[in-house]
Design an enzyme around this catalytic site. Structure first.
Site, PDB file in Angstrom:
ATOM      1  N   GLU A   1      28.988  32.400 -33.925  1.00  0.00           N
ATOM      2  CA  GLU A   1      30.232  31.233 -33.601  1.00  0.00           C
ATOM      3  C   GLU A   1      29.233  29.971 -32.372  1.00  0.00           C
ATOM      4  O   GLU A   1      28.469  30.870 -31.564  1.00  0.00           O
ATOM      5  CB  GLU A   1      30.962  31.550 -33.731  1.00  0.00           C
ATOM      6  CG  GLU A   1      32.047  32.118 -34.752  1.00  0.00           C
ATOM      7  CD  GLU A   1      33.307  33.175 -34.338  1.00  0.00           C
ATOM      8  OE1 GLU A   1      33.776  32.086 -33.434  1.00  0.00           O
ATOM      9  OE2 GLU A   1      33.789  33.962 -34.934  1.00  0.00           O
TER      10      GLU A   1
ATOM     11  N   LYS B   1      30.112  28.351 -29.067  1.00  0.00           N
ATOM     12  CA  LYS B   1      30.604  28.760 -27.523  1.00  0.00           C
ATOM     13  C   LYS B   1      31.342  27.223 -27.668  1.00  0.00           C
ATOM     14  O   LYS B   1      30.388  26.346 -26.634  1.00  0.00           O
ATOM     15  CB  LYS B   1      29.854  29.622 -26.608  1.00  0.00           C
ATOM     16  CG  LYS B   1      30.855  30.060 -25.937  1.00  0.00           C
ATOM     17  CD  LYS B   1      30.455  30.889 -25.125  1.00  0.00           C
ATOM     18  CE  LYS B   1      31.160  31.618 -23.857  1.00  0.00           C
ATOM     19  NZ  LYS B   1      31.890  30.740 -23.352  1.00  0.00           N
TER      20      LYS B   1
ATOM     21  N   ARG C   1      41.060  28.643 -23.748  1.00  0.00           N
ATOM     22  CA  ARG C   1      40.960  29.924 -24.472  1.00  0.00           C
ATOM     23  C   ARG C   1      42.900  29.111 -24.903  1.00  0.00           C
ATOM     24  O   ARG C   1      43.470  28.964 -24.290  1.00  0.00           O
ATOM     25  CB  ARG C   1      41.239  30.968 -24.375  1.00  0.00           C
ATOM     26  CG  ARG C   1      42.211  32.167 -25.150  1.00  0.00           C
ATOM     27  CD  ARG C   1      40.012  32.351 -26.272  1.00  0.00           C
ATOM     28  NE  ARG C   1      40.605  33.891 -26.865  1.00  0.00           N
ATOM     29  CZ  ARG C   1      39.861  35.437 -26.697  1.00  0.00           C
ATOM     30  NH1 ARG C   1      38.966  34.967 -26.090  1.00  0.00           N
ATOM     31  NH2 ARG C   1      39.865  35.944 -27.700  1.00  0.00           N
TER      32      ARG C   1
ATOM     33  N   ARG D   1      45.075  32.232 -21.538  1.00  0.00           N
ATOM     34  CA  ARG D   1      44.467  33.325 -22.184  1.00  0.00           C
ATOM     35  C   ARG D   1      44.854  34.021 -20.557  1.00  0.00           C
ATOM     36  O   ARG D   1      45.094  36.078 -20.878  1.00  0.00           O
ATOM     37  CB  ARG D   1      42.760  32.997 -21.345  1.00  0.00           C
ATOM     38  CG  ARG D   1      42.677  34.507 -21.025  1.00  0.00           C
ATOM     39  CD  ARG D   1      40.574  34.118 -20.154  1.00  0.00           C
ATOM     40  NE  ARG D   1      39.413  35.199 -20.178  1.00  0.00           N
ATOM     41  CZ  ARG D   1      38.501  35.005 -20.400  1.00  0.00           C
ATOM     42  NH1 ARG D   1      38.452  34.169 -20.417  1.00  0.00           N
ATOM     43  NH2 ARG D   1      37.940  36.295 -19.809  1.00  0.00           N
TER      44      ARG D   1
ATOM     45  N   GLU E   1      40.241  27.833 -29.027  1.00  0.00           N
ATOM     46  CA  GLU E   1      39.304  27.294 -27.241  1.00  0.00           C
ATOM     47  C   GLU E   1      40.104  25.709 -27.930  1.00  0.00           C
ATOM     48  O   GLU E   1      40.099  24.824 -28.929  1.00  0.00           O
ATOM     49  CB  GLU E   1      38.224  27.509 -27.316  1.00  0.00           C
ATOM     50  CG  GLU E   1      37.401  26.872 -26.234  1.00  0.00           C
ATOM     51  CD  GLU E   1      37.387  28.030 -25.449  1.00  0.00           C
ATOM     52  OE1 GLU E   1      38.214  29.550 -25.547  1.00  0.00           O
ATOM     53  OE2 GLU E   1      36.759  27.361 -24.385  1.00  0.00           O
TER      54      GLU E   1
ATOM     55  N   PHE F   1      39.820  30.259 -34.390  1.00  0.00           N
ATOM     56  CA  PHE F   1      38.069  31.047 -34.915  1.00  0.00           C
ATOM     57  C   PHE F   1      38.845  32.506 -35.261  1.00  0.00           C
ATOM     58  O   PHE F   1      38.391  33.344 -35.588  1.00  0.00           O
ATOM     59  CB  PHE F   1      37.449  31.103 -33.410  1.00  0.00           C
ATOM     60  CG  PHE F   1      37.526  31.125 -31.950  1.00  0.00           C
ATOM     61  CD1 PHE F   1      38.004  32.660 -31.190  1.00  0.00           C
ATOM     62  CD2 PHE F   1      37.870  30.639 -31.836  1.00  0.00           C
ATOM     63  CE1 PHE F   1      38.753  33.329 -30.252  1.00  0.00           C
ATOM     64  CE2 PHE F   1      38.432  31.088 -30.231  1.00  0.00           C
ATOM     65  CZ  PHE F   1      38.585  31.884 -29.994  1.00  0.00           C
TER      66      PHE F   1
ATOM     67  N   LYS G   1      29.107  37.809 -25.830  1.00  0.00           N
ATOM     68  CA  LYS G   1      28.798  36.104 -25.489  1.00  0.00           C
ATOM     69  C   LYS G   1      26.981  35.659 -25.414  1.00  0.00           C
ATOM     70  O   LYS G   1      26.513  36.683 -24.377  1.00  0.00           O
ATOM     71  CB  LYS G   1      29.876  34.976 -24.792  1.00  0.00           C
ATOM     72  CG  LYS G   1      29.280  36.205 -23.210  1.00  0.00           C
ATOM     73  CD  LYS G   1      30.860  35.756 -22.937  1.00  0.00           C
ATOM     74  CE  LYS G   1      30.824  36.785 -21.369  1.00  0.00           C
ATOM     75  NZ  LYS G   1      31.944  36.642 -20.594  1.00  0.00           N
TER      76      LYS G   1
END
Ligand code: AMP
Length: 559
Positions: free
Chosen positions: A244, A246, A251, A266, A296, A337, A419
């Protein structure tokens, strides 16, 4: 509970490096504690004063502590500083001066652990005028009733540096052992709760189901490990991987309980009031009786439509007034997501593939309001590499790689997600200052301020300590100290200025604007890669090169 009882436990824990012994010590102790004290005692053994998810900081510096010790014990600051240099730990300094002073005083009141916690908590609240004096008063009040050993742990707790070797794993095992419960069960519940104090309380009453997943109550977010190549993603995640884009926003965990929308960061901070626009998008574009979605939030430029880097919208998170005005000025798009709870069903154990399918069904995408993150699923490394290159070209930070079968594991870096960011060219920089470490590292120079070259002038661009180790393999603190010590020109506290001779290659994740350093730039997450003994100072990286890299990473994203 008397603080001295807790101090006995600290002493015992500090005296052993064996994990099992630590678990034994803590679990025996937990069995004897009254229920209403369990929570705070757990925090204090963890060396914290708030639960893990609560990121309030005590914010008490070494310098302030030196002042507090001086005021509280009538000792002169020079003497305290000298002792600090020798011992490398203000806890040990406090222990020594208070033990000495106490011999001449007959009695003081017994300290209570809840009083200790109460005073330290207040430190995090005071701000603004007069705050420093009030903070010092809170500490001196405690110190005046403490004996040497109590002072040692008190000071270490205030400095957020308890270091008695108690990891969250040890706490988890101790709670399981004390209350005869399954370790995995404790861990799962702790991931949902983010608070071992709460878990201990519930465990003591055998009411772990009290921490169920519920819309409206934040949970920890699933995290991603850092990968350094596409190959590594496939190796770690399986034959078929979902990639995906980034997004560089922040978050946002989005809850709908059937009535209210709540938004959490987050760190589980409730930011619902700051984002009425996002709540409106969710009401408009997501169907369901209740849900928890993961995504996000990203800012974009109103005119060009291009995504903006996180810094431009970060002020929206803290804003308490004129919310609509700032929302209008810095609009946000929500990129979803994941879905972890839907129509009263916990979906954490469903596979990513299933969760994504459901997400696609329940969200009606609308650009600049709510969209789903772009994704590809592939078993072809070449295709994945092409996708990564495309994403970087579009100006995104990198890609997220996810295992299709992975369940949603909150809170820890356990694999399942990785990531992969763009790899930026390392810089060769010269060390201009260094700092002595603390505790075990007191005799070593363990952190280094580095500079780049601007037409013969050396301009500071960051401070780096990662990458150098205590052990023998690779570059060690000992070796660095040996190289730097003969170059010392002056010393202020723990910091020394050195002749600019030692060049190191420094890797980093990003270059940022910064008022802290004379170059106006700062390296984010810098890491020492190696010594560059082959290079003269005249050939270190230039400010121009750093600026070029800085510009190349700036928001070129378009939507
Ligand atoms: P980092 O902050 O560098 O550790 O990267 C992880 C963060 O990237 C997550 O916590 C999210 O806030 C963010 N992120 C951006 N895009 C995605 C995505 N597609 N999937 C998961 N996390 C993402």
């Amino acid at each position: 509970m008397k603080y001295k009882q807790l101090v006995e436990i600290y002493d015992k824990l500090e005296a052993t490096t064996k994990r099992l012994e630590k678990v034994e010590i803590i679990s025996d102790f937990l069995k004897k504690i009254k229920k209403d004290e369990l929570k705070e005692i757990i925090y204090m053994i963890e060396g914290r004063i708030f639960p893990e998810w609560d990121k309030r900081k005590i914010g008490f510096s070494n310098r302030l502590m030196i002042k507090a010790l001086s005021v509280g014990c009538g000792e002169n600051t020079k003497k305290i500083e000298e002792l600090f240099r020798k011992k490398g730990d203000l806890g040990l300094v406090a222990e020594e001066i208070i033990a000495r002073r106490k011999q001449s005083i007959l009695s003081s009141r017994d300290l209570d652990s809840s009083k200790v916690l109460e005073n330290i908590r207040k430190l995090a609240e005071f701000e603004g005028k007069g705050a420093v004096d009030r903070k010092i008063r809170l500490i001196t009040e405690l110190l005046s009733n403490a004996n040497g050993r109590e002072a040692k742990y008190l000071v270490k707790t205030v400095l957020e540096n308890l270091r008695i070797g108690v990891s969250s794993g040890v706490i988890r095992d101790s709670i399981a052992k004390a209350f005869e419960l399954n370790v995995n069960e404790i861990e799962n519940v702790a991931d949902l709760s983010g608070d071992y104090g709460e878990v201990a309380e519930l465990a003591s009453e055998k009411k772990l189901e009290g921490v169920a997943l519920k819309a409206g109550k934040p949970v920890k977010c699933m995290l991603a490990l850092l990968a350094s190549s596409i190959e590594e993603c496939f190796e770690a995640l399986g034959e078929k991987v979902q990639f995906e884009n980034k997004i560089d926003g922040f978050r946002l965990q989005c809850h709908f309980d059937g009535n209210k929308i709540k938004l959490f960061t987050r760190r589980m901070e409730n930011v619902t009031e700051q984002f009425p626009d996002v709540a409106g998008f969710l009401r408009k574009h997501v169907k369901g009786e209740n849900y928890i979605l993961d995504g996000e939030a990203v800012g974009y430029d109103k005119k060009s439509g291009k995504y903006l880097p996180f810094q431009t919208i970060s002020q929206r998170i803290k804003r308490k007034y004129n919310i609509n005005e700032i929302a209008e000025k810095f609009p946000i798009e929500l990129d979803l997501f994941d879905v972890i709870y839907y129509n009263k069903k916990n979906l954490m154990d469903a596979s990513l593939e299933e969760r994504r399918k459901l997400l696609e069904k329940i969200v009606k995408e609308k650009k600049k309001e709510v969209v789903l993150t772009e994704k590809i699923v592939t078993d072809d490394k070449k295709k994945a590499q092409e996708y990564f290159n495309k994403i970087l070209k579009e100006g995104f930070e990198g890609v997220m790689a996810k295992n299709l079968e992975s369940r949603y594991k909150p809170g820890r870096y356990v694999g399942g997600w990785m990531k992969l960011k763009s790899i930026l060219e390392p810089l060769d920089l010269v060390i201009v200052k260094a700092e002595y470490g603390e505790g075990k590292r007191a005799g070593w120079l363990t952190s280094y301020t580095v500079a780049c070259n601007d037409n013969g002038r050396l301009l500071e661009i960051g401070k780096v300590s990662t990458g150098v180790k205590e052990k023998t393999e690779g570059l060690t603190y000992k070796e660095m100290t040996k190289l730097l010590k003969p170059l010392i020109e002056s010393q202020k506290g723990k910091e020394v200025e050195v002749k600019p001779k030692i060049i190191i290659e420094v890797g980093y994740e990003e270059i940022q604007n910064s008022p802290t350093y004379s170059s106006g730039l700062a390296l984010r997450f810098p890491k020492v890669l190696r010594l560059r003994e082959d290079k003269p100072v005249s050939e270190i990286s230039t400010l121009n090169l750093a600026k070029k890299i800085y510009n190349s990473q700036k928001g070129k994203n378009s939507n």
